[in-house]
Design an enzyme around this catalytic site. Structure first.
Site, mmCIF file in Angstrom:
data_model
loop_
_atom_site.group_PDB
_atom_site.id
_atom_site.type_symbol
_atom_site.label_atom_id
_atom_site.label_comp_id
_atom_site.label_asym_id
_atom_site.label_seq_id
_atom_site.Cartn_x
_atom_site.Cartn_y
_atom_site.Cartn_z
ATOM 1 N N ASP A 162 -21.371 2.993 10.507
ATOM 2 C CA ASP A 162 -22.242 2.100 11.273
ATOM 3 C C ASP A 162 -23.472 1.775 10.415
ATOM 4 O OD1 ASP A 162 -23.398 0.541 13.216
ATOM 5 O OD2 ASP A 162 -23.185 2.012 14.829
HETATM 6 C C1 NOJ Z 1 -25.099 -1.059 15.005
HETATM 7 C C2 NOJ Z 1 -24.148 -0.871 16.143
HETATM 8 O O1 NOJ Z 1 -24.138 0.480 16.537
HETATM 9 C C3 NOJ Z 1 -22.724 -1.299 15.825
HETATM 10 O O2 NOJ Z 1 -21.971 -1.264 17.002
HETATM 11 C C4 NOJ Z 1 -22.694 -2.654 15.191
HETATM 12 O O3 NOJ Z 1 -21.362 -3.013 14.893
HETATM 13 C C5 NOJ Z 1 -23.555 -2.631 13.935
HETATM 14 N N1 NOJ Z 1 -24.918 -2.297 14.303
HETATM 15 C C6 NOJ Z 1 -23.516 -3.954 13.177
HETATM 16 O O4 NOJ Z 1 -24.225 -4.937 13.832
#
Ligand code: NOJ
Length: 718
Positions: free
Chosen positions: A258
């Site tokens: 993530d």
């Molecule tokens: C953080 C989030 O937790 C995740 O779900 C997302 O895909 C990413 N940011 C990218 O935007």
């Protein structure tokens, strides 16, 4: 691979914000670390493998041309984005769609989202979210399918199939990424990014199955979670990312971290510095690093120093290249980058129609005293009251980055269009979303008194759910509560329409209203879909994918809780498993939902009361539509293991089916059950069913129905 330099290899393991294209700015912190020209320079140098959250076919084509024609090896880029519940056309939030109890619907909306996303220059979505959310304070439950493991599995798998389609090389195939691996929904106190301290058995039985189901459905990538699991951050958790995922499950796809999850190992206090964080994340099994740049900056030196194995690096790079190959990018790097297709796909009537159908199939009718619903299209004075009546800023819910907002149809527009006499509708906000309006309540009460029925449109602002949106109290904002209390006290029957990204604790006038519908965030077609349900054009068929508690303080609150040694008993107040202020019974339980007709259940019939170890049992129930209109019923199969080597849940959903039943008609609904569905992780971590007595329900909710018993016989017993 043989021709790649170290720099080019680690480049493939990096995913960076796509500043070259119109960009979804506000969903991650500090995204603008690089300018558009810096991003393109990195592409030209072969130092980046994936760009994310930019959109547009023409500009994507230009970036791809630079990658293919101007970088030394010409390796095509992957374009990723968060396409969670729709691209241009917006479908209900996944939690709402979970309420449909129709995984096939989720497959179709994911397919439509994939068609629109790939037309807009994307190859890869960071979805579906398959986090099981059992604490409604947590805001990211909105992105998943609720509190139940089976729903999480079947909806996750359906979305993977929908996004990816039948052929990954097709122009409209969108790579799926189940997330957040793992147990992200287990955050203590529902506080996003907090620790997950959890038994190994609960991890395996509750949080991991949806990922497994998604992999079986064809998912080739996973996203690791921000949280730690029992003290080890998921994004540097070798047991999770390697021992379990690769060795035990045999997963051969790739894992992306993530956003800056590797960097956050430092803030966790798990890594000393950038180099240490890189080492820990990469060696644990995290193939791609998102946005931090740590892999680019530190992996080469770690490999040179022999700290990171060159073979492991090559294995990760190979996974990225293989993924690009499976999408057909080496043969056609310009797939999904056709501006003409983007223009042609920008608006599809069929997708709007699907959005409307998905939305009305997601609305749960919680209460309908005196059959106040459905409303009449003529001859009834309707007061539409509440801050959501004319609202256009809270239609889509969290995580819509590229929705076509001009096309959204709000509530008042949808209602007006459905009325034969549009003058029968008066509209009054009554309050703001969070603040009172001067004279608002008086005006609302006057409007209510002058009407035959009130439609009261309330809810959480959409920014109350989604990432980093945890709440201490899952109630409506006080200004809206005051409005509801006053309007319901006017004496005119009130139909409450709730907009929300989680279960709410309903209080006062809201709780006492004649009718209540859980409407989540329904997306582009909010107005028409809600009108379909309100006026009976569609007979509601959705069921709760989570439990509505009595009170905020009960969280985490979910139906499949393990049995207590001192269960609550009616009328016994002391030394029981109960809260002082309220009963344990849900206000509206998981699986609950009303229809404009009624269904009667016969007694469940079993093909045998002795299920052999390798055998199958058939459970059948006759369901009769006892009303005067056609309807759809969700028949739910629950089991309970009476005695086991670990305390078992009071009930667990094991199967369900939505069936259409005509008025006066009876249908037989049958399910097959075998011991795999009875398995759980035991005290020694064995995953197996245990012989003995079980209860089984075929019922309209998680608290309804009479149980029948069967026995699971041990191996070799006939
Ligand atoms: C953080 C989030 O937790 C995740 O779900 C997302 O895909 C990413 N940011 C990218 O935007």
């Amino acid at each position: 691979m043989a021709r790649m330099t170290m720099e080019e290899k680690v480049g493939q393991l990096g995913c960076f914000a796509d500043m070259h294209r119109p960009f979804a700015a506000d969903v991650n912190p500090e995204v603008a670390a690089q300018s558009a020209s810096e991003v393109l320079a990195e592409v030209r140098a072969g130092r980046v493998g994936t760009l994310f959250n930019g959109v547009g076919a023409a500009l994507g084509r230009e970036a791809q041309r630079i990658a293919v024609e101007e970088s030394r090896l010409g390796i095509p880029l992957l374009f990723a984005a968060d396409v969670i519940h729709g691209m241009r056309t917006v479908f209900p939030i996944p939690l709402g769609e979970g309420a449909s109890f129709e995984p096939e619907l989720a497959r179709r909306t994911a397919r439509a989202a994939a068609i629109e996303a790939t037309a807009a220059g994307l190859h890869w979505t960071f979805a579906p979210a398959v986090d099981i959310a059992r604490d409604q304070r947590w805001g990211r439950g909105a992105e998943g399918s609720g509190e139940d493991v089976l729903l999480g599995c079947v909806f996750g798998a359906a979305r993977v199939r929908g996004f990816q389609g039948d052929d990954l090389r097709a122009e409209d195939a969108l790579l799926a990424t189940p997330k957040h691996f793992a147990a992200y929904g287990g955050a203590a106190a529902g506080l996003d990014y907090s620790q997950v301290d959890i038994s190994a058995q609960t991890l395996r039985d509750v949080h991991l199955p949806p990922f497994r189901a998604c992999i079986e459905a064809g998912a080739l990538t996973l996203m690791s979670a921000f949280n730690d699991i029992n003290g080890i951050p998921a994004s540097a958790n070798r047991w999770l990312l390697t021992d379990l995922l690769r060795t035990e499950w045999g997963f051969d796809g790739l894992v992306i971290g993530d956003y800056t999850a590797d960097m956050e190992l430092i803030a966790h206090g798990y890594a000393e510095d950038e180099r240490d964080a890189t080492r820990l994340a990469f060696t644990a099994g995290l193939d791609i690093s998102m946005q931090s740049g740590f892999y680019r900056d530190h992996l080469p030196a770690l490999v040179a120093a022999g700290v990171v194995d060159r073979a492991q690096l090559d294995a990760s790079v190979r996974r990225v290249l293989e993924l690009k190959d499976r999408l057909g990018l080496f043969d056609n790097p310009y797939r999904s980058l056709d501006p003409q297709r983007e223009a042609d796909t920008s608006h599809r009537e069929a997708h709007e129609a699907l959005a409307r159908d998905a939305a009305r199939r997601s609305i749960v009718l919680l209460k309908n005293d005196g059959d106040v619903l459905p409303l009449r299209r003529a001859g009834q004075r309707i007061a539409l009251i509440g801050p959501m009546a004319e609202d256009r800023d809270n239609l889509e819910g969290c995580w819509v980055l590229f929705g076509e907002r001009e096309r959204y149809v709000d509530l008042v527009t949808g209602l007006r269009a459905a009325l034969e006499d549009a003058d029968a509708l008066t509209v009054c906000a009554g309050s703001g979303l969070e603040e009172a309006l001067p004279g608002g309540i008086d005006a609302a009460v006057a409007a209510a008194r002058a009407a035959d029925v009130v439609v009261l449109a309330l809810g959480e602002p959409q920014r109350y759910s989604g990432e980093a949106q945890s709440r201490v109290s899952i109630t409506l904002p006080p200004a809206q509560q005051a409005l509801a209390d006053a309007v319901v006290a006017s004496g005119t029957p009130v139909v409450v329409l709730l907009r929300h990204g989680r279960a709410l604790a309903l209080e006062g006038g809201v709780r006492d209203a004649a009718a209540i519908a859980a409407c989540w965030f329904l997306g582009s077609q909010t107005g028409p879909a809600t009108a379909d349900v309100l006026f009976g054009g569609y007979n509601p068929s959705a069921r709760l994918p989570l439990s509505f508690p009595q009170h905020s303080g009960q969280q985490p609150y979910f139906y499949a809780h393990p049995r207590s040694g001192r269960p609550e008993l009616p009328g016994v107040t002391e030394f029981k498993n109960r809260w002082r202020e309220c009963t344990n019974a849900a206000l509206y339980p998981f699986g609950h939902g009303l229809s404009y007709t009624t269904f009667d259940y016969g007694a469940p019939r079993l093909s045998t009361s002795r299920l052999t170890w390798d055998g199958t049992l058939t459970a059948t129930v006759a369901v009769t539509n006892t009303g005067s209109v056609a309807g759809e019923e969700v028949v739910q199969l629950y089991v309970h293991d009476r005695v086991a080597s670990r305390v078992r849940p009071v009930r667990e959903l094991k199967d369900f089916r939505k069936v259409a039943i005509g008025p006066g008609e009876t249908v037989e609904v049958g399910f097959e059950l075998d011991r795999r569905q009875l398995a759980f992780t035991g005290p020694e971590m064995q995953s197996e069913a245990e012989p003995g007595a079980f209860d089984l329900w075929l019922a309209p909710s998680s608290v309804a129905g009479e149980a029948v018993q069967f026995e699971l016989l041990g191996p070799g017993v006939e």
